[in-house]
Design a protein around this motif. Sequence first.
Motif, PDB file in Angstrom:
ATOM      1  N   GLU A   1       1.321 -21.324  12.674  1.00  0.00           N
ATOM      2  CA  GLU A   1       1.932 -22.651  12.494  1.00  0.00           C
ATOM      3  C   GLU A   1       2.940 -22.919  13.612  1.00  0.00           C
ATOM      4  O   GLU A   1       2.990 -24.036  14.166  1.00  0.00           O
ATOM      5  N   LEU A   2       3.722 -21.909  13.948  1.00  0.00           N
ATOM      6  CA  LEU A   2       4.683 -22.067  15.045  1.00  0.00           C
ATOM      7  C   LEU A   2       3.965 -22.302  16.371  1.00  0.00           C
ATOM      8  O   LEU A   2       4.411 -23.090  17.214  1.00  0.00           O
TER       9      LEU A   2
ATOM     10  N   VAL B   1       0.508 -14.773  18.207  1.00  0.00           N
ATOM     11  CA  VAL B   1      -0.603 -15.013  17.277  1.00  0.00           C
ATOM     12  C   VAL B   1      -1.614 -13.883  17.374  1.00  0.00           C
ATOM     13  O   VAL B   1      -2.109 -13.370  16.358  1.00  0.00           O
ATOM     14  N   LEU B   2      -1.943 -13.462  18.589  1.00  0.00           N
ATOM     15  CA  LEU B   2      -2.888 -12.364  18.781  1.00  0.00           C
ATOM     16  C   LEU B   2      -2.319 -11.053  18.244  1.00  0.00           C
ATOM     17  O   LEU B   2      -3.055 -10.237  17.672  1.00  0.00           O
ATOM     18  N   GLU B   3      -1.019 -10.849  18.417  1.00  0.00           N
ATOM     19  CA  GLU B   3      -0.393  -9.650  17.863  1.00  0.00           C
ATOM     20  C   GLU B   3      -0.475  -9.646  16.336  1.00  0.00           C
ATOM     21  O   GLU B   3      -0.743  -8.611  15.715  1.00  0.00           O
TER      22      GLU B   3
ATOM     23  N   GLU C   1      -1.000 -11.321   6.372  1.00  0.00           N
ATOM     24  CA  GLU C   1      -1.697 -12.609   6.481  1.00  0.00           C
ATOM     25  C   GLU C   1      -0.710 -13.772   6.376  1.00  0.00           C
ATOM     26  O   GLU C   1      -0.853 -14.792   7.081  1.00  0.00           O
ATOM     27  N   LYS C   2       0.290 -13.633   5.509  1.00  0.00           N
ATOM     28  CA  LYS C   2       1.305 -14.688   5.401  1.00  0.00           C
ATOM     29  C   LYS C   2       2.094 -14.803   6.703  1.00  0.00           C
ATOM     30  O   LYS C   2       2.357 -15.913   7.190  1.00  0.00           O
ATOM     31  N   GLU C   3       2.481 -13.666   7.271  1.00  0.00           N
ATOM     32  CA  GLU C   3       3.236 -13.689   8.529  1.00  0.00           C
ATOM     33  C   GLU C   3       2.399 -14.266   9.653  1.00  0.00           C
ATOM     34  O   GLU C   3       2.899 -15.036  10.501  1.00  0.00           O
TER      35      GLU C   3
ATOM     36  N   VAL D   1       5.899 -20.974  19.849  1.00  0.00           N
ATOM     37  CA  VAL D   1       5.624 -19.629  20.367  1.00  0.00           C
ATOM     38  C   VAL D   1       4.334 -19.694  21.176  1.00  0.00           C
ATOM     39  O   VAL D   1       3.537 -20.639  21.044  1.00  0.00           O
ATOM     40  N   THR D   2       4.129 -18.694  21.998  1.00  0.00           N
ATOM     41  CA  THR D   2       2.910 -18.650  22.817  1.00  0.00           C
ATOM     42  C   THR D   2       1.746 -18.075  21.994  1.00  0.00           C
ATOM     43  O   THR D   2       1.897 -17.723  20.820  1.00  0.00           O
TER      44      THR D   2
END
Length: 447
Positions: free
Chosen positions: A396-397, A408-410, A388-390, A403-404
């Motif tokens: 945020e990025l 986030v989906l990964e 969850e932290k990652e 990032v695309t």
Amino acid sequence: MPALLAFVTLSGCIHYQPLALDPATTAADFSHRRLDDPALRPHLVAAGSAHAKHAWPLESWSLHDLQAAALHYHPEIAVAKAKAASSIAAITTADTAPNPTLSFTPEYGVNPGAGVSPWVLGFSPDITIETAGKRQERTTQARHQANSAVLAIADKSWLVMSAVRSALVDLEASRRRLSLLEEQQRNDDELVAALTARISAGESPHSELALYQTQRGRNAIDLAEARSRIDTGLAKLADAIGMPASALKGASLGWSAFDKLPAPPAESRLRKSALLERSDLLAALEDYAASDSALRLEIAKQYPDLHVNPGYTFDQGQSKWALGIGMNLPVDRNLGPIREATAKRDEAAAVFQRAQIGISGELSQAIASYRSDLTRLKDVQALLTTQEKEAGNTSELSRHGEVTRIPVLEANGAILQAKLAVIDAIAQANQSLGQLQDSARLSFDSP
């Protein structure tokens, strides 16, 4: 006089009452069982269900409510109660003195003397007087056997409630897994769509798409399996309650304490309950006591019973009275039955000791399993926290355009996999908790 005796004897008889047992009727009765049956409500109220006391039918069914329903419906409880009733009835048989017998021996003289009745009429009762406390020992044995049967009701009740708990754990875990897998499917679909768009724009190689499509296919299989587990779980729960699976269709079932795994009591308390207070162990003690009474009874049979035979004979006009006293002669001192009863008492002692030793080992394993599963759950929860932290950092990025959407989906997919692992760990710990409670016959579930 014989007619009068027969009338007195038969006038107090209990008459046979037929009781039909029709398989079609019993099968139909079972198929009509349901949770909203008004006849079920008093049993839930008696079991302490606050929900059933204030409203009926229940809007939702808790573990306690389902267990109370199982105690009412499950056939194992009915069988245990019927066996107990038979054992209790046997006390009356054991405590009954032997019935006297009456012999009537008429004779007819072919050539009686002048003025002499040709009839010789003899009446002779045989009254048995038991000695050496045989009746008391026989009754004591029956009482111990009845106590064992009553304790068996308590043990069957625990096992039935445990089966309901286990089935509800599986069902709750299956439902939570299904919810997460449905979310996983939506995440996979979005991920494949985003990657397809990048491939179409020439920003990613086509090989990456095949990897994610394979992953989505595996998750789709897991999703289909999770859906089938719901039906299987409902059927298992219905069987644990003693109802057809159709009776649970549409019912709101759940267990809010699924995530609340309590710390067990001190091991000394668990061992005291397991090795000294379990109903099945107490029943085994009653079986031993019954075998001891059986031995006492066989020893008492070394001493003969008395048979008192007062008699009256009308002998061709003359009345004759007689008094006979007899006894059986146990010339073998009842050695065979005594040896057999002694061996059976030793067998009952060995059965008890085997059960107690087995329970001790079972409890040790259950304690170790529960502790191990709690440790595993903490590790999995720690992994979820890390994921969850990652994921938060990746989001945020993404918000800053660094990032695309795909990372986030990964990250969301990794979180969902970790949550699935947590659900599995909680379910396993709950099952271990149930086994620990079964070993100790002690409930410490969260309310």
